[in-house]
Design an enzyme around this catalytic site. Structure first.
Site, PDB file in Angstrom:
ATOM      1  N   ASP A 111       0.815  -1.223   0.000  1.00  0.00           N
ATOM      2  CA  ASP A 111       0.000   0.000   0.000  1.00  0.00           C
ATOM      3  C   ASP A 111       0.847   1.270   0.000  1.00  0.00           C
ATOM      4  O   ASP A 111       0.389   2.320   0.441  1.00  0.00           O
ATOM      5  CB  ASP A 111      -0.921  -0.003   1.214  1.00  0.00           C
ATOM      6  N   CYS A 114       4.586  -0.176   2.924  1.00  0.00           N
ATOM      7  CA  CYS A 114       4.992  -1.509   3.382  1.00  0.00           C
ATOM      8  C   CYS A 114       6.194  -1.448   4.323  1.00  0.00           C
ATOM      9  O   CYS A 114       6.311  -2.281   5.233  1.00  0.00           O
ATOM     10  CB  CYS A 114       5.288  -2.422   2.204  1.00  0.00           C
TER      11      CYS A 114
END
Length: 302
Positions: A111, A114
């Site tokens: 996303d 990380c």
């Protein structure tokens, strides 16, 4: 001698006249908090054109030395409440130092955060379901960089200090070596990054002689945390003493195995294909830009 300041808030604007150059930054913030109904510790004050944040962290500094001049316009905004600081549960004594187990990867969401999600898991032994860890870590990094412009110069950051501070707090921006070094220092842990591209381990904070270490796996684009699972599968360990040579050797072996089986994406040397939309990309820059624009994180080598 008093001076006038034009104050702009969401509710409108007014002129503040009851301060003098001898008043302190703390006095100013008290007045601004009263006018705006924003708590002092949540005030975000901008000035100039284009408006830029003012550094008003030194409460005892007189206004005459703060850079604020009579006639200036101050724009008041409210900072979001700071996310709850990440704390960690100790997973150190589950097995004992140099004990047996299998070093494994915990997959965290791809996303753009990380790196931060991986550090949170390593410190807490669980995924950050609340979504507060990444914003908090980004804020820590921005404050660290802003407070030390000499160390964090444009030459180091690749962009002006203030521009970087805005960039890193964008949830689409990826973390890397600079952010790892800052977070290592912030939490007081060595962060050992298992680089599967080069089959090496990069140890951030090694020179600080921290007593504890966490492990992350990096495949060229994505970070995941590593943990040691006990033989019976009932316990995990995510934080390790830095003198635990056995788990360090396991991590080195994992790096070599992942490299040999090409479990990495060398975005500097290969043409990539986005596995979500089948677009072909050349090099790391295009891959990052595509990921930031689309949210797609699943790349394959061509």
């Amino acid at each position: 001698m008093s001076f006038a300041l034009r104050i702009k808030t969401k509710a409108g604007q007014e002129v503040l006249r009851n301060l003098t150059p001898e008043h302190t930054v703390k006095d100013l913030k008290t007045q601004l908090s009263s006018i705006s109904k924003i708590p002092r510790d949540r005030l975000h004050i901008l000035s100039g054109y284009p408006p830029k944040p003012l550094d008003l962290t030194q409460d005892s500094l007189s206004l005459s030395k703060s850079g604020i001049k009579s006639g200036d316009t101050l724009i008041l905004e409210e900072k979001a409440p700071p996310p709850k600081e990440v704390t960690y549960k100790s997973h150190i004594s589950d097995f004992g130092a140099n004990s047996s187990g299998i070093l494994m990867k915990k997959v965290v969401p791809a996303d753009n955060s990380c790196l931060f999600g991986s550090i949170y898991f390593a410190l807490n032994g669980k995924i950050d379901d609340s979504g507060t860890a990444a914003p908090y870590m980004r804020q820590v990094i921005a404050q660290t960089v802003a407070n030390d412009p000499e160390t964090f110069s444009e030459a180091i950051l690749g962009k002006p200090n203030d521009e970087y501070c805005t960039w890193i707090q964008d949830d689409k921006s990826w973390g890397g070596a600079i952010e790892l070094a800052i977070l290592s220092n912030h939490y007081g842990f060595e962060i050992a990054v298992v680089d599967t591209i080069n089959a090496i381990i990069n140890r951030f904070g090694e020179d600080q002689h921290y007593t504890l270490r966490i492990f992350l796996l990096f495949d060229g684009i994505h970070y995941d945390p590593l943990f040691l699972e006990s033989a019976d599968g009932n316990n995990i360990q995510t934080i390790f003493p830095t003198d635990d040579e056995k788990v360090l050797r396991q991590a080195e072996e994992l790096a070599r195995e992942a490299n040999a089986s090409r479990q990495f994406t060398d975005v500097n040397k290969f043409t990539l294909k986005c596995m979500n939309c089948n677009i072909y990309l050349n090099g790391q820059l295009q891959a990052r830009e595509h990921a930031q624009t689309t949210g797609h994180m699943n790349f394959g080598e061509v």
